[in-house]
Design a protein around this motif. Sequence first.
Motif, PDB file in Angstrom:
ATOM      1  N   PRO A 307       0.834  -1.260   0.065  1.00  0.00           N
ATOM      2  CA  PRO A 307      -0.134   0.045  -0.013  1.00  0.00           C
ATOM      3  C   PRO A 307       0.534   1.276   0.169  1.00  0.00           C
ATOM      4  CG  PRO A 307      -0.837  -1.625   1.458  1.00  0.00           C
ATOM      5  CD  PRO A 307       0.336  -2.078   0.999  1.00  0.00           C
ATOM      6  N   LYS A 308       1.785   1.307   0.757  1.00  0.00           N
ATOM      7  CA  LYS A 308       2.670   2.694   0.676  1.00  0.00           C
ATOM      8  C   LYS A 308       3.461   2.972  -0.592  1.00  0.00           C
ATOM      9  CE  LYS A 308       2.367   3.958   4.888  1.00  0.00           C
ATOM     10  NZ  LYS A 308       1.725   5.133   5.123  1.00  0.00           N
ATOM     11  N   SER A 309       3.792   1.813  -1.301  1.00  0.00           N
ATOM     12  CA  SER A 309       4.398   2.305  -2.853  1.00  0.00           C
ATOM     13  C   SER A 309       3.451   2.674  -3.690  1.00  0.00           C
ATOM     14  CB  SER A 309       5.224   1.033  -3.328  1.00  0.00           C
ATOM     15  OG  SER A 309       6.499   1.021  -2.567  1.00  0.00           O
ATOM     16  N   THR A 310       2.216   1.873  -3.329  1.00  0.00           N
ATOM     17  CA  THR A 310       1.025   2.206  -4.243  1.00  0.00           C
ATOM     18  C   THR A 310       0.417   3.489  -4.154  1.00  0.00           C
ATOM     19  OG1 THR A 310       0.553  -0.175  -4.194  1.00  0.00           O
ATOM     20  CG2 THR A 310      -1.098   1.177  -5.248  1.00  0.00           C
ATOM     21  N   GLN A 311       0.552   4.049  -2.894  1.00  0.00           N
ATOM     22  CA  GLN A 311      -0.179   5.486  -2.528  1.00  0.00           C
ATOM     23  C   GLN A 311       0.821   6.329  -3.139  1.00  0.00           C
ATOM     24  OE1 GLN A 311      -1.425   3.942   1.767  1.00  0.00           O
ATOM     25  NE2 GLN A 311      -1.187   6.301   1.611  1.00  0.00           N
ATOM     26  N   GLN A 312       2.217   5.924  -3.251  1.00  0.00           N
ATOM     27  CA  GLN A 312       3.082   7.042  -3.871  1.00  0.00           C
ATOM     28  C   GLN A 312       2.595   7.086  -5.575  1.00  0.00           C
ATOM     29  OE1 GLN A 312       7.083   5.126  -3.237  1.00  0.00           O
ATOM     30  NE2 GLN A 312       7.529   6.968  -1.782  1.00  0.00           N
ATOM     31  N   PHE A 313       2.269   5.875  -5.974  1.00  0.00           N
ATOM     32  CA  PHE A 313       2.033   5.872  -7.426  1.00  0.00           C
ATOM     33  C   PHE A 313       0.544   6.698  -7.679  1.00  0.00           C
ATOM     34  CE2 PHE A 313      -0.846   4.023 -10.520  1.00  0.00           C
ATOM     35  CZ  PHE A 313      -0.360   4.472 -11.861  1.00  0.00           C
ATOM     36  N   ILE A 314      -0.411   6.678  -6.441  1.00  0.00           N
ATOM     37  CA  ILE A 314      -1.567   7.274  -6.715  1.00  0.00           C
ATOM     38  C   ILE A 314      -1.378   8.908  -6.609  1.00  0.00           C
ATOM     39  CG2 ILE A 314      -3.494   8.243  -5.269  1.00  0.00           C
ATOM     40  CD1 ILE A 314      -3.683   5.250  -4.265  1.00  0.00           C
ATOM     41  N   ASP A 315      -0.229   9.356  -5.917  1.00  0.00           N
ATOM     42  CA  ASP A 315      -0.116  10.724  -5.731  1.00  0.00           C
ATOM     43  C   ASP A 315       0.622  11.172  -7.002  1.00  0.00           C
ATOM     44  OD1 ASP A 315      -0.886  10.784  -3.157  1.00  0.00           O
ATOM     45  OD2 ASP A 315       0.961  10.652  -2.375  1.00  0.00           O
ATOM     46  N   ALA A 316       1.453  10.405  -7.684  1.00  0.00           N
ATOM     47  CA  ALA A 316       2.209  10.851  -8.971  1.00  0.00           C
ATOM     48  C   ALA A 316       1.381  10.860  -9.894  1.00  0.00           C
ATOM     49  CB  ALA A 316       3.476   9.846  -8.908  1.00  0.00           C
ATOM     50  N   THR A 317       0.531   9.896 -10.043  1.00  0.00           N
ATOM     51  CA  THR A 317      -0.453   9.847 -11.211  1.00  0.00           C
ATOM     52  C   THR A 317      -1.624  10.841 -11.353  1.00  0.00           C
ATOM     53  OG1 THR A 317      -0.203   7.237 -11.265  1.00  0.00           O
ATOM     54  CG2 THR A 317      -2.325   8.376 -12.351  1.00  0.00           C
ATOM     55  N   VAL A 318      -1.965  11.134  -9.961  1.00  0.00           N
ATOM     56  CA  VAL A 318      -3.085  12.479 -10.037  1.00  0.00           C
ATOM     57  C   VAL A 318      -2.419  13.626 -10.297  1.00  0.00           C
ATOM     58  CG1 VAL A 318      -4.330  13.812  -8.211  1.00  0.00           C
ATOM     59  CG2 VAL A 318      -4.425  11.404  -8.190  1.00  0.00           C
ATOM     60  N   GLN A 319      -1.061  13.816  -9.904  1.00  0.00           N
ATOM     61  CA  GLN A 319      -0.297  15.183 -10.352  1.00  0.00           C
ATOM     62  C   GLN A 319      -0.131  15.127 -11.587  1.00  0.00           C
ATOM     63  OE1 GLN A 319       0.646  17.753  -8.607  1.00  0.00           O
ATOM     64  NE2 GLN A 319       1.805  18.527 -10.116  1.00  0.00           N
ATOM     65  N   ALA A 320       0.305  13.887 -12.557  1.00  0.00           N
ATOM     66  CA  ALA A 320       0.679  13.951 -13.876  1.00  0.00           C
ATOM     67  C   ALA A 320      -0.534  14.189 -14.606  1.00  0.00           C
ATOM     68  CB  ALA A 320       1.332  12.637 -14.145  1.00  0.00           C
ATOM     69  N   VAL A 321      -1.790  13.724 -14.158  1.00  0.00           N
ATOM     70  CA  VAL A 321      -2.894  13.635 -14.989  1.00  0.00           C
ATOM     71  C   VAL A 321      -3.704  15.048 -14.726  1.00  0.00           C
ATOM     72  CG1 VAL A 321      -5.241  13.041 -15.282  1.00  0.00           C
ATOM     73  CG2 VAL A 321      -3.446  11.475 -14.874  1.00  0.00           C
ATOM     74  N   THR A 322      -3.557  15.744 -13.617  1.00  0.00           N
ATOM     75  CA  THR A 322      -4.322  17.007 -13.226  1.00  0.00           C
ATOM     76  C   THR A 322      -3.503  18.258 -13.669  1.00  0.00           C
ATOM     77  OG1 THR A 322      -3.880  16.823 -10.868  1.00  0.00           O
ATOM     78  CG2 THR A 322      -5.798  16.051 -11.825  1.00  0.00           C
ATOM     79  N   SER A 323      -2.140  17.936 -13.849  1.00  0.00           N
ATOM     80  CA  SER A 323      -1.245  19.230 -13.902  1.00  0.00           C
ATOM     81  C   SER A 323      -1.416  19.953 -15.158  1.00  0.00           C
ATOM     82  CB  SER A 323       0.181  18.744 -13.574  1.00  0.00           C
ATOM     83  OG  SER A 323       0.742  17.800 -14.216  1.00  0.00           O
TER      84      SER A 323
END
Length: 323
Positions: A307-323
């Motif tokens: 879950p911790k690595s996957t939460q990093q992925f969530i944060d990075a993906t949201v940043q990439a898609v919404t920026s």
Amino acid sequence: MKRTTALLAAALFVLTACGTSEPAASDDTSNAAAQPVSVTDARNKKIDLKAPATKVVGLEWGVVENLVTLGVMPVGVADTKGYTNWVTAAKLDPSVKDVGTRGESSVDAIVALNPDLVITTTDESANTIAQLEKAAPVLVVRGADAANAIPQMKINLDLVGAAVGKAEQAKQLNADFDKALADGKQKIADAGKAGEGFTMADGYKQGSTISIRMYTTGSLLGAVATELGLKNGWTGTGDKDYGLAQTDLEGMTKLKDGNFLYIANKNDGGDVFGGDLAGNAIWKNLPFVKSGNVHRLPDGIWMFGGPKSTQQFIDATVQAVTS
């Protein structure tokens, strides 16, 4: 999300019925820590421990991440250098011993540490597991399941948590992951990006040959991106465990525009997309390259972690898609 939740609930029911952890409830934490523990692993084998394991060796990085996240620093890890390069969500202490490579760990090095538990995955050879079981109990978790990627990640954490006396902490970590996933989905929706297309890959160069792995909806990160509300543009199937599909640059020409997310590591393999392929005519004419929708995610997000690595992925993906 409803299917994922139902699958997890069913899986946890099975684990409980099999006697995943049997210590009686007690207000005395020291007494609870000394109670016997019984865990049924991915082989449907019951592992009986006199007490929650404290001297643990981890032979796959996902289980190592789970151990560290739960507050149990392993005494030995397969390929500590590689882990340090790829897993930043749960860092190792310098005291952790290297016990060889993943898939080819040193039985002698592991036995020398006198562990009270070794944790590995179904990717480990049966011969190695049999050798290790002569010296210590071995808990085997399933490496991945492309049919139930997110539930399998949670089940693995629950199994590790039960074996080390951290069942409640594991439950909370899985709940924290669910909240992070829901929050990420809401951010993507609020940005008007729900339903937007994406593809995800990593790439490696061997000699002059570049190999590309596509993350299908059966991969852990592909499943998470789908739960975030994005649509995977790679429709081909992957392997039954990790949900990865092999392709090459020509194979990517069928992809449409959308967000292209990729994983690279400056300390291990470099960046084939941003480096080796940057001047390639085929690459430059791919729709997502021409539209500027290529996103390299931060180094150190382990693609097959907990879950911790996957939460990093969530944060990075949201940043990439919404920026």
